[in-house]
Design a protein around this motif. Structure first.
Motif, PDB file in Angstrom:
ATOM      1  N   LYS A   2      -1.582 -28.838  24.474  1.00  0.00           N
ATOM      2  CA  LYS A   2      -0.727 -28.320  23.409  1.00  0.00           C
ATOM      3  C   LYS A   2      -1.269 -28.683  22.040  1.00  0.00           C
ATOM      4  N   ASN A   3      -0.906 -27.855  21.053  1.00  0.00           N
ATOM      5  CA  ASN A   3      -1.152 -28.221  19.662  1.00  0.00           C
ATOM      6  C   ASN A   3      -0.187 -29.357  19.306  1.00  0.00           C
ATOM      7  N   PRO A   4      -0.555 -30.217  18.357  1.00  0.00           N
ATOM      8  CA  PRO A   4       0.330 -31.327  17.999  1.00  0.00           C
ATOM      9  C   PRO A   4       1.745 -30.881  17.607  1.00  0.00           C
ATOM     10  N   ASP A   5       1.876 -29.759  16.884  1.00  0.00           N
ATOM     11  CA  ASP A   5       3.221 -29.338  16.489  1.00  0.00           C
ATOM     12  C   ASP A   5       4.041 -28.875  17.688  1.00  0.00           C
ATOM     13  N   GLU A   6       3.406 -28.344  18.723  1.00  0.00           N
ATOM     14  CA  GLU A   6       4.135 -27.966  19.935  1.00  0.00           C
ATOM     15  C   GLU A   6       4.711 -29.198  20.626  1.00  0.00           C
ATOM     16  N   THR A   7       3.938 -30.291  20.632  1.00  0.00           N
ATOM     17  CA  THR A   7       4.427 -31.545  21.201  1.00  0.00           C
ATOM     18  C   THR A   7       5.656 -32.022  20.449  1.00  0.00           C
ATOM     19  N   ILE A   8       5.606 -31.987  19.127  1.00  0.00           N
ATOM     20  CA  ILE A   8       6.729 -32.471  18.319  1.00  0.00           C
ATOM     21  C   ILE A   8       7.938 -31.545  18.440  1.00  0.00           C
ATOM     22  N   ARG A   9       7.724 -30.260  18.428  1.00  0.00           N
ATOM     23  CA  ARG A   9       8.843 -29.321  18.647  1.00  0.00           C
ATOM     24  C   ARG A   9       9.490 -29.583  20.013  1.00  0.00           C
ATOM     25  N   GLY A  10       8.658 -29.843  21.009  1.00  0.00           N
ATOM     26  CA  GLY A  10       9.177 -30.169  22.338  1.00  0.00           C
ATOM     27  C   GLY A  10       9.988 -31.452  22.338  1.00  0.00           C
ATOM     28  N   PHE A  11       9.541 -32.443  21.566  1.00  0.00           N
ATOM     29  CA  PHE A  11      10.276 -33.702  21.450  1.00  0.00           C
ATOM     30  C   PHE A  11      11.685 -33.436  20.923  1.00  0.00           C
ATOM     31  N   TYR A  12      11.799 -32.683  19.819  1.00  0.00           N
ATOM     32  CA  TYR A  12      13.114 -32.396  19.242  1.00  0.00           C
ATOM     33  C   TYR A  12      13.981 -31.586  20.207  1.00  0.00           C
ATOM     34  N   GLU A  13      13.395 -30.624  20.894  1.00  0.00           N
ATOM     35  CA  GLU A  13      14.159 -29.812  21.852  1.00  0.00           C
ATOM     36  C   GLU A  13      14.710 -30.685  22.976  1.00  0.00           C
ATOM     37  N   LYS A  14      13.858 -31.543  23.531  1.00  0.00           N
ATOM     38  CA  LYS A  14      14.281 -32.404  24.626  1.00  0.00           C
ATOM     39  C   LYS A  14      15.319 -33.420  24.158  1.00  0.00           C
ATOM     40  N   LEU A  15      15.125 -33.990  22.976  1.00  0.00           N
ATOM     41  CA  LEU A  15      16.089 -34.942  22.437  1.00  0.00           C
ATOM     42  C   LEU A  15      17.438 -34.265  22.229  1.00  0.00           C
ATOM     43  N   GLY A  16      17.432 -33.068  21.661  1.00  0.00           N
ATOM     44  CA  GLY A  16      18.668 -32.327  21.423  1.00  0.00           C
ATOM     45  C   GLY A  16      19.399 -31.953  22.702  1.00  0.00           C
ATOM     46  N   ALA A  17      18.641 -31.752  23.779  1.00  0.00           N
ATOM     47  CA  ALA A  17      19.232 -31.391  25.071  1.00  0.00           C
ATOM     48  C   ALA A  17      19.644 -32.625  25.877  1.00  0.00           C
ATOM     49  N   GLY A  18      19.374 -33.815  25.336  1.00  0.00           N
ATOM     50  CA  GLY A  18      19.710 -35.039  26.055  1.00  0.00           C
ATOM     51  C   GLY A  18      18.758 -35.348  27.198  1.00  0.00           C
ATOM     52  N   ASP A  19      17.572 -34.762  27.181  1.00  0.00           N
ATOM     53  CA  ASP A  19      16.568 -34.941  28.227  1.00  0.00           C
ATOM     54  C   ASP A  19      15.710 -36.166  27.905  1.00  0.00           C
ATOM     55  N   VAL A  20      16.254 -37.354  28.167  1.00  0.00           N
ATOM     56  CA  VAL A  20      15.560 -38.595  27.830  1.00  0.00           C
ATOM     57  C   VAL A  20      14.251 -38.708  28.612  1.00  0.00           C
ATOM     58  N   ALA A  21      14.260 -38.318  29.877  1.00  0.00           N
ATOM     59  CA  ALA A  21      13.032 -38.380  30.677  1.00  0.00           C
ATOM     60  C   ALA A  21      11.951 -37.487  30.073  1.00  0.00           C
ATOM     61  N   GLY A  22      12.347 -36.301  29.586  1.00  0.00           N
ATOM     62  CA  GLY A  22      11.398 -35.398  28.946  1.00  0.00           C
ATOM     63  C   GLY A  22      10.847 -35.972  27.654  1.00  0.00           C
ATOM     64  N   VAL A  23      11.707 -36.661  26.901  1.00  0.00           N
ATOM     65  CA  VAL A  23      11.274 -37.324  25.667  1.00  0.00           C
ATOM     66  C   VAL A  23      10.255 -38.401  25.998  1.00  0.00           C
ATOM     67  N   ILE A  24      10.552 -39.200  27.006  1.00  0.00           N
ATOM     68  CA  ILE A  24       9.663 -40.291  27.399  1.00  0.00           C
ATOM     69  C   ILE A  24       8.293 -39.759  27.809  1.00  0.00           C
ATOM     70  N   ASP A  25       8.284 -38.607  28.466  1.00  0.00           N
ATOM     71  CA  ASP A  25       7.014 -38.013  28.901  1.00  0.00           C
ATOM     72  C   ASP A  25       6.099 -37.649  27.738  1.00  0.00           C
ATOM     73  N   LEU A  26       6.648 -37.515  26.532  1.00  0.00           N
ATOM     74  CA  LEU A  26       5.852 -37.139  25.357  1.00  0.00           C
ATOM     75  C   LEU A  26       5.380 -38.340  24.541  1.00  0.00           C
ATOM     76  N   ILE A  27       5.795 -39.536  24.931  1.00  0.00           N
ATOM     77  CA  ILE A  27       5.497 -40.749  24.164  1.00  0.00           C
ATOM     78  C   ILE A  27       4.382 -41.544  24.841  1.00  0.00           C
ATOM     79  N   ALA A  28       3.367 -41.896  24.060  1.00  0.00           N
ATOM     80  CA  ALA A  28       2.277 -42.730  24.573  1.00  0.00           C
ATOM     81  C   ALA A  28       2.791 -44.131  24.895  1.00  0.00           C
ATOM     82  N   PRO A  29       2.265 -44.757  25.930  1.00  0.00           N
ATOM     83  CA  PRO A  29       2.721 -46.101  26.307  1.00  0.00           C
ATOM     84  C   PRO A  29       2.569 -47.131  25.195  1.00  0.00           C
ATOM     85  N   THR A  30       1.645 -46.923  24.276  1.00  0.00           N
ATOM     86  CA  THR A  30       1.394 -47.898  23.206  1.00  0.00           C
ATOM     87  C   THR A  30       1.864 -47.382  21.849  1.00  0.00           C
TER      88      THR A  30
END
Length: 127
Positions: A2-30
């Protein structure tokens, strides 16, 4: 990938939908997570973000949204400008606060986040 902005748009979409697991999948371990708010990441990586940011935010603001109105992309850096709105769980007061979020994305994962928000507006709804 994905392009970086697609990742961030996905983060906001998942956060807004209450998809915590989906949010976590977009975050680097460090991930490095820097906020202006009283929420702080004190533990390592994803666990620190969930325990220090996501859980307290949802507990304090059971009805809230982050609506990005503009995205600015420069390489791996994405700036999102928007509005945080919500109703405080204890005071019942509403908030509308402008924000700027600065994200760094590498290999489809968020590795750094910096938050800038109208803390005066937020504090007014908290007290």
């Amino acid at each position: 990938m994905k392009n970086p902005d697609e990742t961030i748009r996905g983060f906001y979409e998942k956060l807004g939908a209450g998809d915590v697991a989906g949010v976590i999948d977009l975050i680097a371990p460090t991930i490095e997570w820097i906020t202006m708010w009283h929420y702080k990441v004190t533990g390592p990586g994803v666990v620190g973000v969930v325990d220090g940011i996501i859980k307290p935010l949802v507990a304090e603001w059971p009805r809230h949204s982050l609506v990005s109105t503009e995205f600015i992309v420069d390489g791996d850096t994405v700036v999102s400008l928007g509005d945080f709105t919500g109703v405080h769980g204890t005071t019942g007061k509403e908030v509308q606060a402008r924000y700027a979020h600065v994200w760094t994305v590498r290999d489809g994962l968020i590795v750094r986040f910096r938050q800038y928000i109208d803390t005066l507006a937020v504090e007014g709804a908290r007290s």
